[in-house]
Design a protein around this motif. Sequence first.
Motif, PDB file in Angstrom:
ATOM      1  N   ASP A   1       0.812  -1.213   0.000  1.00 53.83           N
ATOM      2  CA  ASP A   1       0.000   0.000   0.000  1.00 53.83           C
ATOM      3  C   ASP A   1       0.854   1.276   0.000  1.00 53.83           C
ATOM      4  O   ASP A   1       0.426   2.310  -0.521  1.00 53.83           O
ATOM      5  CB  ASP A   1      -0.930  -0.005   1.220  1.00 53.83           C
ATOM      6  CG  ASP A   1      -2.192   0.778   0.978  1.00 53.83           C
ATOM      7  OD1 ASP A   1      -2.780   0.637  -0.111  1.00 53.83           O
ATOM      8  OD2 ASP A   1      -2.584   1.554   1.860  1.00 53.83           O
TER       9      ASP A   1
ATOM     10  N   ARG B   1      -5.122  -1.032  -4.377  1.00 55.20           N
ATOM     11  CA  ARG B   1      -6.183  -0.753  -3.411  1.00 55.20           C
ATOM     12  C   ARG B   1      -7.551  -0.741  -4.087  1.00 55.20           C
ATOM     13  O   ARG B   1      -8.544  -1.205  -3.518  1.00 55.20           O
ATOM     14  CB  ARG B   1      -5.906   0.590  -2.737  1.00 55.20           C
ATOM     15  CG  ARG B   1      -6.674   0.828  -1.431  1.00 55.20           C
ATOM     16  CD  ARG B   1      -6.330   2.201  -0.871  1.00 55.20           C
ATOM     17  NE  ARG B   1      -4.893   2.427  -0.836  1.00 55.20           N
ATOM     18  CZ  ARG B   1      -4.281   3.484  -1.354  1.00 55.20           C
ATOM     19  NH1 ARG B   1      -4.982   4.429  -1.965  1.00 55.20           N
ATOM     20  NH2 ARG B   1      -2.976   3.615  -1.269  1.00 55.20           N
TER      21      ARG B   1
ATOM     22  N   ARG C   1      -8.623  -4.446  -4.488  1.00 57.60           N
ATOM     23  CA  ARG C   1      -8.156  -5.364  -3.442  1.00 57.60           C
ATOM     24  C   ARG C   1      -9.137  -6.506  -3.182  1.00 57.60           C
ATOM     25  O   ARG C   1      -8.734  -7.662  -3.011  1.00 57.60           O
ATOM     26  CB  ARG C   1      -7.891  -4.592  -2.150  1.00 57.60           C
ATOM     27  CG  ARG C   1      -7.387  -5.492  -1.019  1.00 57.60           C
ATOM     28  CD  ARG C   1      -6.939  -4.700   0.192  1.00 57.60           C
ATOM     29  NE  ARG C   1      -5.768  -3.895  -0.087  1.00 57.60           N
ATOM     30  CZ  ARG C   1      -5.115  -3.205   0.841  1.00 57.60           C
ATOM     31  NH1 ARG C   1      -5.536  -3.189   2.095  1.00 57.60           N
ATOM     32  NH2 ARG C   1      -4.049  -2.495   0.529  1.00 57.60           N
TER      33      ARG C   1
END
Length: 368
Positions: free
Chosen positions: A281, A290, A293
């Motif tokens: 991250d 992200r 994810r």
Amino acid sequence: MPLDSAVTAILDTTLGVVFTWLTWKTGKILYRYTPYAYPNARISAMEAKLLTDQRINELAESRTLQNFVANLEDTDYVPHLAAVSLDDPVEIEKALERALASTYLLMEEILPKRVSGFFRVLLEEWDVRNISNVIKAKYMGEVASDYVIEIGLMVPKIKAMAEAKTMEEILVILEGTPYGEYYQKLLLGELDLGGFETLVYRTYYRKLLDYALSRKDEEKIILEEFVRTKIDIRNIVTVLRAKKAGLPAETVRGHLIPGGKVKLESVLNVDNLEMALAELDSTRYGRVLRDVREEIGKNIGIAENALNDYLISRMRELARFYPLSVATPIVYILEKEKEVRKLRTLAKLIGDGMPPEKIKARIGGEEA
């Protein structure tokens, strides 16, 4: 010497220096940028013909392979599809692969000689994929020819490897290539399949990075950024797959490719996939990962697609900053690869008789 003569001499000298500098600077600008004017204009016109998402969805509605090929009649795939059997998805896929290979060769042909060789080296990645896939298929007792992609500089050798009756025959075929030594070690039991694959990819990426580092100015900046990002993507995907499978750090470390930008030691030392994503991250790829994810846990390929899209966007940034540069053809090659992947998937799924709505969902999922 009279004062006015001295002043005149100084002015003449100054003007001479300025004129020489301007000549040198103009020559340098012409050398750096003029050779890209024609090829990049041609590539921009080609880029405008890339298939839109709407067109891909329309192709998903084809229902038959005959309709699928007919719906590509206004594209540059026509010459490659002209002689294929319209009821054989494998033949259609191979024709699409040949179309992609011709794109690499076109870049080599029209770009300045100081960078054209880079696209020839890029073709070698397909040789590495083919060699790895064929040898794995042979070891697994599968039909190796099913894994041959007709792109690269060694396609005849790859096909011969796929048809080889014994594993020793492949050693003869690979003799004189950079990969023969590694295959010999595989036959002798000094390497396993994973170790063999890692070494052939390391050899390829070392060559690609050496080429990038041998360039100058923005060509070096662009090519180095491209290669190091590709290495990062391969390493990150390798680590994510390993963490999903629960493999220890020492097992994974030996399969990473040197030369990337991101240090992955902290990612290697975590216990599971979620923790690995958390460690990533804080890297330049954090935001990209992200965003997908939740899907990565189900399919690591989602992460690979997202990272490849990041590479395209990064090259687009460089193309805007350096409009007359090698960034423009790199963006086009990446977009063309993406398009051909979609078309190959469409051909396979249409050939399998999958309903259009499911095909659209599959294509959309793969590109998420």
